[in-house]
Design an enzyme around this catalytic site. Sequence first.
Site, PDB file in Angstrom:
ATOM      1  N   HIS A  73      35.566  47.990  39.101  1.00  7.58           N
ATOM      2  CA  HIS A  73      36.384  47.032  38.240  1.00  7.58           C
ATOM      3  C   HIS A  73      36.217  45.460  38.746  1.00  7.58           C
ATOM      4  O   HIS A  73      35.839  44.671  37.973  1.00  7.58           O
ATOM      5  CB  HIS A  73      37.832  47.489  37.894  1.00  7.58           C
ATOM      6  CG  HIS A  73      38.628  46.608  37.011  1.00  7.58           C
ATOM      7  ND1 HIS A  73      38.660  46.677  35.615  1.00  7.58           N
ATOM      8  CD2 HIS A  73      39.411  45.222  37.172  1.00  7.58           C
ATOM      9  CE1 HIS A  73      39.275  45.732  35.134  1.00  7.58           C
ATOM     10  NE2 HIS A  73      39.755  45.002  36.011  1.00  7.58           N
ATOM     11  N   GLU A  74      36.872  45.499  39.931  1.00  9.01           N
ATOM     12  CA  GLU A  74      36.928  44.198  40.585  1.00  9.01           C
ATOM     13  C   GLU A  74      35.470  43.594  40.977  1.00  9.01           C
ATOM     14  O   GLU A  74      35.326  42.354  40.829  1.00  9.01           O
ATOM     15  CB  GLU A  74      37.506  44.221  41.991  1.00  9.01           C
ATOM     16  CG  GLU A  74      39.167  44.628  41.792  1.00  9.01           C
ATOM     17  CD  GLU A  74      40.005  43.582  40.708  1.00  9.01           C
ATOM     18  OE1 GLU A  74      39.556  42.709  40.789  1.00  9.01           O
ATOM     19  OE2 GLU A  74      40.910  44.228  40.034  1.00  9.01           O
ATOM     20  N   HIS A  89      34.470  41.534  37.977  1.00 12.35           N
ATOM     21  CA  HIS A  89      34.798  40.232  38.116  1.00 12.35           C
ATOM     22  C   HIS A  89      34.373  39.302  38.916  1.00 12.35           C
ATOM     23  O   HIS A  89      33.867  38.216  38.838  1.00 12.35           O
ATOM     24  CB  HIS A  89      36.474  40.387  38.458  1.00 12.35           C
ATOM     25  CG  HIS A  89      37.301  40.935  37.396  1.00 12.35           C
ATOM     26  ND1 HIS A  89      37.247  40.433  35.990  1.00 12.35           N
ATOM     27  CD2 HIS A  89      38.331  41.862  37.417  1.00 12.35           C
ATOM     28  CE1 HIS A  89      38.039  41.357  35.290  1.00 12.35           C
ATOM     29  NE2 HIS A  89      38.931  41.982  36.263  1.00 12.35           N
TER      30      HIS A  89
END
Length: 419
Positions: free
Chosen positions: A18-19, A22
Site C-alpha cells: 500500500h505504502e 504511494h
Amino acid sequence: MTTVIAFIVIFGALVFFHEWGHFIFAKRAGILCREFAIGFGPKVFSHKKGETTYTIRLLPIGGFVRMAGEDPEMVEIKPGYRIGLLFDEANRVNKIILNNKEKFPNCRIVEVEQVDIEKDLFIKGYPEDEEEKLLTFPVSPTAVTIDKGVESQIAPIDRQFASKTLGQRAMAIFAGPMMNFVLAFVVFIIIALLQGVPTNDPKLGVITPDGAAKVAGLKQGDVVQSINGSEISSWADVVDIIRHSPNKKLDFTINRSNKEIEIPVTPIEKKVEGEKIGIIGVYSPVEKSPLQAISSGFKDTVFWTKQIFVMFEKLVTGQFSINMLSGPVGIYVSTDTVVKSGIYYLMKWGAILSINLGIMNLLPIPALDGGRLMFFAVEAVRGKPIDKQKEGMVHFIGFALLMLLMLVVTWNDIQRFFL
C-alpha cells in the site's frame, strides 16, 4: 508461533505494498519523500538510502510515506541566526549547520540577514570573516540542514506535494489502494498457477486415498463418458449423479489412454446440512495454464470486491452490526484458524484482506485516502484547493474518530475471543 509469523508477514505485506504505491507514484511526480514507514510510534529500525529514510515503527497499525510539503518543514531559519555553511564543488551551499558548529571546523559562519531555501534558494548574510560585508550564497537544491547531528534535505517548492498538478497528487494518493488490488490479483494468479484452475471437463481430478473411487480403481485423468448409460458432457453432470446416488452402484464408462473401460463405483453416503448425499473421493479437474490463471485471478479479485461491498451495504442499512466488525485482534484470531487449513488458504486470506484494505482506504472518510481524493474532487470543481488549515482540521477529526472506532472494535474482539 506459526500464526504470529503468518500475521506479521501478511500485515507487513499489505502495508508495504500500500505504502509502496504511494511512494512510487510520489517519486515519479518528483516529490521528495522523506520517510517510508511501516507502523506508527517510536522507531524500531531505521535505514537511510538516498533521499528517504526507511523505518519500522513499534505499533503495527498501518504505515505512511512522509512527503515534503505535507507537514510543516522541520527546520526554520530566521534573520539573526548564526549558522555554518559548507559548499560543494560549484560553490553552492550544500550543508547548513544550525548548531554544534565547532564539530565542523571548515564551515563558514554567517549571521543570517535573509534566507529562502524553498523558492529562490539563497542565503544572504554577514560572514564572520568579512566585516560588515553582506554576501549572498546560492543554495544547492539537494542541500541538507544539520540540526543536533541529524541531516534533513531541504525541499525546494518544486519538490513539495502541493506544487504538483492535481492529477499527479491524486495519483500519488490513489496508488496506495490501487496496489492492494494489484497485490490481491497477483496472489490469486499465483494460487491458480500452483493449484490449477477448476474446469468443467468430465475428467477426474485428484483421487483421495480413502474414497470409493480409489477402491473401485478410478485414476486421475480418466475421462468420464457415461454413467449408467447416461451420456456425460461436463463435470457438473458427474457431480450431480454422484450426489443423488448414495450407496447405489454406478457403472462408469471412462476413457483411459484412448481405451474405453467399464468400472462400477458405489458412492459413500455422507450427511451435509441434514441432506444425505453421495461422494466417491474425487476432486474436480483443474487446468494449469498461465492464461487461465490470469483470468481466474481477475475473476476472484472482482468476486471478493463485490462481496466486501455487499458487506458494507449491510453495515450501512443496519443488517450488519458494528459488533461484527473485526480489528487487528479479530484478524489475528481468524488468521490462526486459516493457518491450520494450509498455505493456499492463507494466501487467499491475505488477498482478501488486501482487497478489504484497498476498499476501506477508498471510502470518502477524512484521514483516509478516499477522504483526500474527495478534497481533490472538490478542488477540481472549484478550480482552487481548499484552505490547508481547514482541510487539516477535517482530517484530524476524521483520524481521531477512526482511532476511537478502532479502540471500540479491538475491545469487542478482546471480549469476544478472550474474556
